[in-house]
Motif scaffolding. Structure first.
Motif, PDB file in Angstrom:
ATOM      1  N   MET A  77       5.842  10.907  -1.065  1.00 43.88           N
ATOM      2  CA  MET A  77       5.324   9.794  -0.263  1.00 43.88           C
ATOM      3  C   MET A  77       4.506  10.286   0.928  1.00 43.88           C
ATOM      4  SD  MET A  77       6.374   7.079  -1.833  1.00 43.88           S
ATOM      5  CE  MET A  77       6.122   5.797  -0.611  1.00 43.88           C
ATOM      6  N   THR A 116       2.394  12.464   1.053  1.00 37.30           N
ATOM      7  CA  THR A 116       1.007  12.818   0.691  1.00 37.30           C
ATOM      8  C   THR A 116       0.062  11.631   0.790  1.00 37.30           C
ATOM      9  OG1 THR A 116       1.259  12.328  -1.687  1.00 37.30           O
ATOM     10  CG2 THR A 116       1.920  14.537  -0.943  1.00 37.30           C
ATOM     11  N   ILE A 117       0.615  10.414   0.933  1.00 37.17           N
ATOM     12  CA  ILE A 117      -0.226   9.212   0.964  1.00 37.17           C
ATOM     13  C   ILE A 117      -0.933   9.115   2.311  1.00 37.17           C
ATOM     14  CG2 ILE A 117      -0.239   6.694   0.776  1.00 37.17           C
ATOM     15  CD1 ILE A 117       2.310   6.946  -0.878  1.00 37.17           C
ATOM     16  N   ASN A 147      -3.446   7.567  -4.907  1.00 44.72           N
ATOM     17  CA  ASN A 147      -3.082   8.423  -3.773  1.00 44.72           C
ATOM     18  C   ASN A 147      -2.078   9.499  -4.168  1.00 44.72           C
ATOM     19  OD1 ASN A 147      -4.757   7.147  -1.911  1.00 44.72           O
ATOM     20  ND2 ASN A 147      -3.197   5.641  -1.339  1.00 44.72           N
ATOM     21  N   LEU A 148      -1.123   9.144  -5.030  1.00 50.33           N
ATOM     22  CA  LEU A 148      -0.136  10.138  -5.472  1.00 50.33           C
ATOM     23  C   LEU A 148      -0.815  11.227  -6.307  1.00 50.33           C
ATOM     24  CD1 LEU A 148       2.892   7.854  -6.471  1.00 50.33           C
ATOM     25  CD2 LEU A 148       2.736   9.363  -4.484  1.00 50.33           C
ATOM     26  N   HIS A 176       7.560   5.451   3.920  1.00 57.85           N
ATOM     27  CA  HIS A 176       6.584   6.289   4.617  1.00 57.85           C
ATOM     28  C   HIS A 176       6.737   6.066   6.120  1.00 57.85           C
ATOM     29  CE1 HIS A 176       2.662   7.825   5.914  1.00 57.85           C
ATOM     30  NE2 HIS A 176       2.544   8.404   4.712  1.00 57.85           N
ATOM     31  N   TYR A 221       0.820  -1.207   0.000  1.00 57.59           N
ATOM     32  CA  TYR A 221       0.000   0.000   0.000  1.00 57.59           C
ATOM     33  C   TYR A 221       0.858   1.263   0.000  1.00 57.59           C
ATOM     34  CZ  TYR A 221      -3.380   3.510   1.596  1.00 57.59           C
ATOM     35  OH  TYR A 221      -4.156   4.635   1.699  1.00 57.59           O
ATOM     36  N   MET A 222       1.985   1.250   0.736  1.00 56.11           N
ATOM     37  CA  MET A 222       2.793   2.449   0.916  1.00 56.11           C
ATOM     38  C   MET A 222       4.000   2.543  -0.021  1.00 56.11           C
ATOM     39  SD  MET A 222       1.703   4.724   2.895  1.00 56.11           S
ATOM     40  CE  MET A 222       0.573   5.077   4.247  1.00 56.11           C
ATOM     41  N   HIS A 274      -3.932   1.696  -5.730  1.00 57.42           N
ATOM     42  CA  HIS A 274      -4.099   2.633  -4.607  1.00 57.42           C
ATOM     43  C   HIS A 274      -2.959   3.639  -4.590  1.00 57.42           C
ATOM     44  CE1 HIS A 274      -7.550   1.119  -2.301  1.00 57.42           C
ATOM     45  NE2 HIS A 274      -7.177  -0.097  -2.672  1.00 57.42           N
ATOM     46  N   MET A 275      -1.733   3.155  -4.802  1.00 53.90           N
ATOM     47  CA  MET A 275      -0.564   4.023  -4.755  1.00 53.90           C
ATOM     48  C   MET A 275      -0.652   5.113  -5.824  1.00 53.90           C
ATOM     49  SD  MET A 275       2.255   4.501  -3.152  1.00 53.90           S
ATOM     50  CE  MET A 275       3.933   5.140  -3.287  1.00 53.90           C
TER      51      MET A 275
END
Length: 476
Positions: free
Chosen positions: A463, A465-466, A422-423, A355, A310-311, A418-419
């Motif tokens: 990163m 911002t996630i 999110n970015l 992260h 996820y991260m 998702h990554m």
């Protein structure tokens, strides 16, 4: 005495070392020895990987010897039979006819080529009867178990009746071996393995041990595609055709075959479903269910992998194959990052800042393990050294247990979706996001040749911002 057969310790890492049989050098790109680092300091893990490599090598040897022995035996038998008198050849042919009669009486069914009806309908009656009889006999010979006896029977049929077997010409397996002999040294191990798998899949479909390369037609490939997509994804079948096409192209370069490549230009109608994000409830369920593995040892990957996915947006194989020395502290900024050294494409090589949500857990795992694989329990049992199988199967079971819908469209790869989302939602420019995701970088000539990428500090700002999943924020 410990079992160290075919194992050599070089420094602190075990390697596999195996001598290639003289008659099989062509199957291994002309090499005398196969030497490959097993990328582990554990003798237990090295034995597992060695055994898997030996199993795949044995299969490769059997395929090589089987394919070549039958073709060579056929051609040698034809050379011998043409020197005999016609009566002797005919008597031997009659003997095989008796075997055919016995096979029929035992209920053996005839499997003739799919295109036989189309070939028969355009012929005069006498030629039609002759072709059908010869084709049926050849189909029965394919049922003989012993490849040498099968080759002899086909040779007798040719000399007695003039019906030439596919084995008289360059076969698919022979073209495969020549392709790998000439191009194998520059191909990845996985590419060679998958090329052989593509050939096996096609031959299983046609129901023969081997076929003449020039006998393969576009209609047959069209039917193969329809058959293969019933049980495989469209992308997998497309990849198979690409490997088969490369074999045919190399054979044409050697003038072993002429005409158009029958594997090119096909439309794979089965669409590959795009990956989808997990919805909020299912995403939270994944992290809540895997929280119990946080204090585990062998199963710690079950806690950390989903969070890293996820991260970081990393592919599951990139994470499962991580070595401790790929967790690095940037000397200038002090930022911890993981460095992907190998991946699906050349763009996959990248640095991804950790992260804050996962940084301490990753560092703690590195200190706990010390060296080697970051997740030591994810040992590889494959010839290509990939580590993701165990984790992929586990995640599939987890998804099923949580009743997450979506089939293949929602899998570990969904974390990459998702990554990327999110970015983008965090206002990160695409020119920066591609260095994190490992996607194709549409750079100018100057940047493409000389740029070393974004600074770690700049990537870390992206990163940050996630968003942290809601339930995890509450728990921590």
């Amino acid at each position: 005495m410990s079992d160290k057969k075919h194992l050599v310790l070089k420094g602190n890492t075990w390697s596999f070392n195996w001598r290639v049989p003289k008659d099989c050098k062509d199957a291994f790109s002309g090499k005398t020895f196969i030497t490959k680092s097993l990328k582990t300091h554990s003798i237990k893990e090295a034995r597992v990987r060695r055994n898997q490599m030996l199993a795949e090598i044995e299969q490769q040897i059997q395929e090589h010897r089987h394919g070549h022995s039958e073709a060579k035996a056929y051609r040698q038998a034809v050379r011998e039979l043409v020197m005999l008198d016609k009566q002797s050849v005919w008597q031997e042919f009659v003997g095989y006819q008796r075997q055919i009669t016995e096979m029929v009486s035992n209920g053996v069914k005839i499997k003739t080529p799919d295109d036989l009806p189309d070939r028969l309908v355009t012929l005069p009656e006498d030629e039609r009867l002759k072709l059908r009889a010869n084709t049926v006999q050849a189909a029965f010979y394919d049922n003989l178990d012993d490849p040498i006896e099968r080759a002899r029977a086909k040779a007798v049929q040719q000399v007695a009746l003039g019906y030439q077997s596919d084995l008289a010409k360059v076969t698919l397996k022979e073209a495969l071996e020549q392709h790998l002999k000439d191009n194998g040294p520059r191909l990845k191990v996985n590419t060679c393995t998958q090329t052989r798998k593509a050939v096996r899949s096609f031959l299983e479909y046609v129901g023969k041990s081997d076929v003449a390369l020039e006998s393969i037609g576009r209609k047959q490939i069209h039917n193969f595609i329809s058959h293969a997509t019933d049980s495989r994804s469209g992308s997998t079948v497309k990849t198979y055709l690409s490997y088969l096409s490369s074999i045919w192209k190399h054979a044409r370069n050697l003038e072993d075959v002429t005409g158009d490549n029958p594997f090119n230009g096909h439309n794979i109608v089965k669409e590959t479903e795009s990956y989808q994000e997990f919805d909020k409830a299912h995403l939270e369920a994944i992290f809540r269910e895997t929280q119990k593995h946080r204090d585990a040892s062998d199963d710690y990957y079950k806690y950390l992998l989903p969070r890293l996915g996820y991260m970081t947006g990393c592919r599951i194989e990139e994470l499962c194959s991580l070595q401790c020395d790929q967790i690095i502290k940037d000397p200038e900024s002090g930022i911890m990052y993981l460095e992907v050294k190998n991946g699906k494409t050349s763009n996959a090589k990248r640095k991804i800042p950790l992260h804050d949500w996962v940084r301490d857990d990753v560092v703690r795992q590195k200190e706990r393990v010390g060296s080697g694989l970051l997740f030591p329990s994810l040992t590889s049992q494959r010839n290509d050294g990939k580590h993701g199988d165990k984790a992929s199967k586990w995640f599939g079971r987890l998804k099923k247990g949580l009743q997450i819908p979506g089939g293949r469209s929602r899998s570990f790869h969904s974390f990459r979706v998702h990554m990327a989302t999110n970015l983008e939602n965090g206002g990160v420019e695409e020119a920066t996001a591609v260095w994190i995701m490992g996607h194709t970088r549409n750079l100018s000539l100057t940047y493409g040749l000389y740029s070393k990428g974004k600074a770690v500090s700049e990537l870390k700002a992206a990163m940050d911002t996630i968003p942290v999943p809601i339930q995890e924020r509450l728990e921590n």
